[in-house]
Design an enzyme around this catalytic site. Structure first.
Site, short mmCIF file in Angstrom:
data_model
loop_
_atom_site.label_atom_id
_atom_site.label_comp_id
_atom_site.label_asym_id
_atom_site.label_seq_id
_atom_site.Cartn_x
_atom_site.Cartn_y
_atom_site.Cartn_z
N HIS A 53 0.84 -1.19 0.00
CA HIS A 53 0.00 0.00 0.00
C HIS A 53 0.88 1.25 0.00
O HIS A 53 2.09 1.17 0.20
CB HIS A 53 -0.93 -0.01 1.21
CG HIS A 53 -2.00 -1.06 1.13
ND1 HIS A 53 -3.00 -1.18 2.06
CD2 HIS A 53 -2.23 -2.04 0.21
CE1 HIS A 53 -3.79 -2.18 1.73
NE2 HIS A 53 -3.33 -2.73 0.62
N GLU A 55 1.44 3.74 1.99
CA GLU A 55 2.24 4.06 3.16
C GLU A 55 3.49 3.16 3.23
O GLU A 55 4.60 3.63 3.48
CB GLU A 55 1.41 3.85 4.44
CG GLU A 55 0.16 4.72 4.50
CD GLU A 55 -1.07 3.99 3.99
OE1 GLU A 55 -2.11 4.07 4.67
OE2 GLU A 55 -0.99 3.33 2.93
N TRP A 174 -17.30 7.81 -36.22
CA TRP A 174 -16.80 8.88 -35.38
C TRP A 174 -17.44 10.22 -35.69
O TRP A 174 -17.52 10.62 -36.84
CB TRP A 174 -15.28 9.01 -35.55
CG TRP A 174 -14.54 7.74 -35.29
CD1 TRP A 174 -13.88 6.97 -36.20
CD2 TRP A 174 -14.40 7.08 -34.04
NE1 TRP A 174 -13.33 5.87 -35.60
CE2 TRP A 174 -13.63 5.91 -34.27
CE3 TRP A 174 -14.85 7.35 -32.75
CZ2 TRP A 174 -13.31 5.02 -33.26
CZ3 TRP A 174 -14.51 6.47 -31.75
CH2 TRP A 174 -13.75 5.32 -32.00
N ARG A 188 -10.34 5.12 -20.95
CA ARG A 188 -10.47 3.67 -20.78
C ARG A 188 -9.49 3.12 -19.75
O ARG A 188 -9.79 2.12 -19.08
CB ARG A 188 -10.26 2.96 -22.12
CG ARG A 188 -11.42 3.13 -23.09
CD ARG A 188 -11.12 2.48 -24.43
NE ARG A 188 -12.26 2.61 -25.34
CZ ARG A 188 -12.26 2.20 -26.61
NH1 ARG A 188 -11.17 1.63 -27.12
NH2 ARG A 188 -13.34 2.36 -27.35
N GLU A 275 -19.84 2.88 -23.01
CA GLU A 275 -19.58 3.32 -24.38
C GLU A 275 -20.64 2.67 -25.26
O GLU A 275 -20.46 1.56 -25.76
CB GLU A 275 -18.17 2.92 -24.84
CG GLU A 275 -17.07 3.67 -24.14
CD GLU A 275 -15.75 3.59 -24.90
OE1 GLU A 275 -15.76 3.75 -26.14
OE2 GLU A 275 -14.71 3.38 -24.26
#
Length: 351
Positions: A53, A55, A174, A188, A275
């Protein structure tokens, strides 16, 4: 407005934590920085589940002598129980830090506040809630799974100025320009799953893969999730034939909330990116299952029947939906607006 010393270092920890966005599920992205006498000693971030982690990552870069008496700044309350790695509260105590400052409390109801009790019992001063909203935004996917049992849902759409995605038959899929499409690839990266409809698969045969520069090492191809009412002839579509075919899931005639819960519980998904076409987007909107919007607006008027966002909609503007923390930027000729749904203002539709 002048920032405080605590805010200054939590901002540094946030910079570290953002490196882990999209990489850590089912864990949250977390950043940390160790400071002593006003000077930075080390930074750390959580790279993926099963690795140290934030820390522990930061503390591993300095000696026990250096850490003693230092302050650890962390974006999220340190974990206080044993998981795939040891509890971070134990590491902080063993390192001899004098103070722990963190931004957001642990979203897990069974763990929240546990670190404070353990650290204070060991004589470590604890300060919490520094830049809390920004730190909560960093872990919003993890928090949604903990609180609601489902992933955080980001809706992505591109539309013309008149809110349409109408295209003549045979024309490319598009509307937005190349810079916007490049940014979608980075979007993504943030997701653990990309969800689309059977209709979109039949019409566009999308790949839904990670492409282009900027894909961080260790980023796994997001699950590609298809919601459909009808069978799909799998050999016709690349989702079922390419190198990532084992990362494709199909849900036939299942409720949206049930699908989301399955993704969280069985596939370790914290964040889903939608999407898809306007019909499915609208139905997610109607059911209150969209948490964040990313809208690409392209400077053209198409007219026609195909709306970017469908659904039943609302009866008044006040009922639906308000966004907060909205950021707008240019991408060539296109604009992108991104914001979080402000749940305070969302009211369920009356049918």
């Amino acid at each position: 407005m002048k920032i405080t010393e605590h805010e200054k270092w939590i901002r540094v920890a946030l910079e570290e934590g953002r490196k882990g966005i999209g990489l850590t599920a089912p864990n949250p992205p977390v950043g940390a920085v160790v400071v002593k006498d006003g000077a930075e000693l080390a930074r750390g971030w959580h790279r993926r589940a099963g690795t140290p982690h934030a820390e522990r990552d930061a503390l591993s870069k300095i000696s026990e002598y250096e850490a003693r008496g230092a302050t650890a700044y962390v974006t999220l309350e340190p974990c206080s129980t044993q998981g795939r790695t040891g509890a971070c509260t134990e590491a902080l105590i063993a390192a001899g830090v004098a103070k722990v400052v963190y931004g957001a409390s642990d979203p897990n109801p069974s763990h929240v506040g546990g670190a404070v009790e353990i650290l204070e019992a060991a004589g470590i001063e604890v300060v919490k809630g520094v830049l809390e909203e920004k730190c909560l935004e960093l872990v919003r996917g993890f928090s949604m799974v903990q609180s609601e049992g489902r992933p955080w849902v980001i809706a992505k759409t591109a539309m013309s100025l008149d809110g349409r995605i109408t295209r003549p038959p045979g024309e490319g899929q598009w509307l937005s320009g190349p810079l916007a499409r490049q940014e979608v690839q980075r979007l993504r990266v943030e997701a653990d799953a990309i969800l689309t409809s059977g209709e979109t698969v039949r019409r566009d045969d999308p790949a839904l893969t990670l492409r282009g520069p900027g894909i961080p090492p260790g980023k796994m191809q997001p699950w590609r999730v298809v919601m459909t009412r009808q069978e799909l002839l799998r050999k016709r579509y690349q989702l079922f034939e390419d190198e990532w075919k084992n990362r494709t899931l199909v849900f036939k005639n299942q409720l949206k909330y049930d699908i989301l819960r399955t993704l969280a519980n069985e596939h370790e998904v914290n964040t889903v990116l939608l999407e898809t076409g306007g019909s499915l987007l609208g139905s997610f909107l109607d059911e209150g299952l969209i948490d964040e919007w990313v809208i690409y607006l392209t400077p053209m008027v198409t007219g026609g029947p195909t709306a970017a966002v469908g659904g039943e909609g609302s009866e008044t503007l006040q009922e639906r939906i308000n966004l907060k923390n909205v950021r707008i930027h240019e991408l060539g000729r296109d604009l992108c607006a991104r914001g979080l749904v402000n749940r305070v203002y969302v009211k369920p539709l009356e049918r």
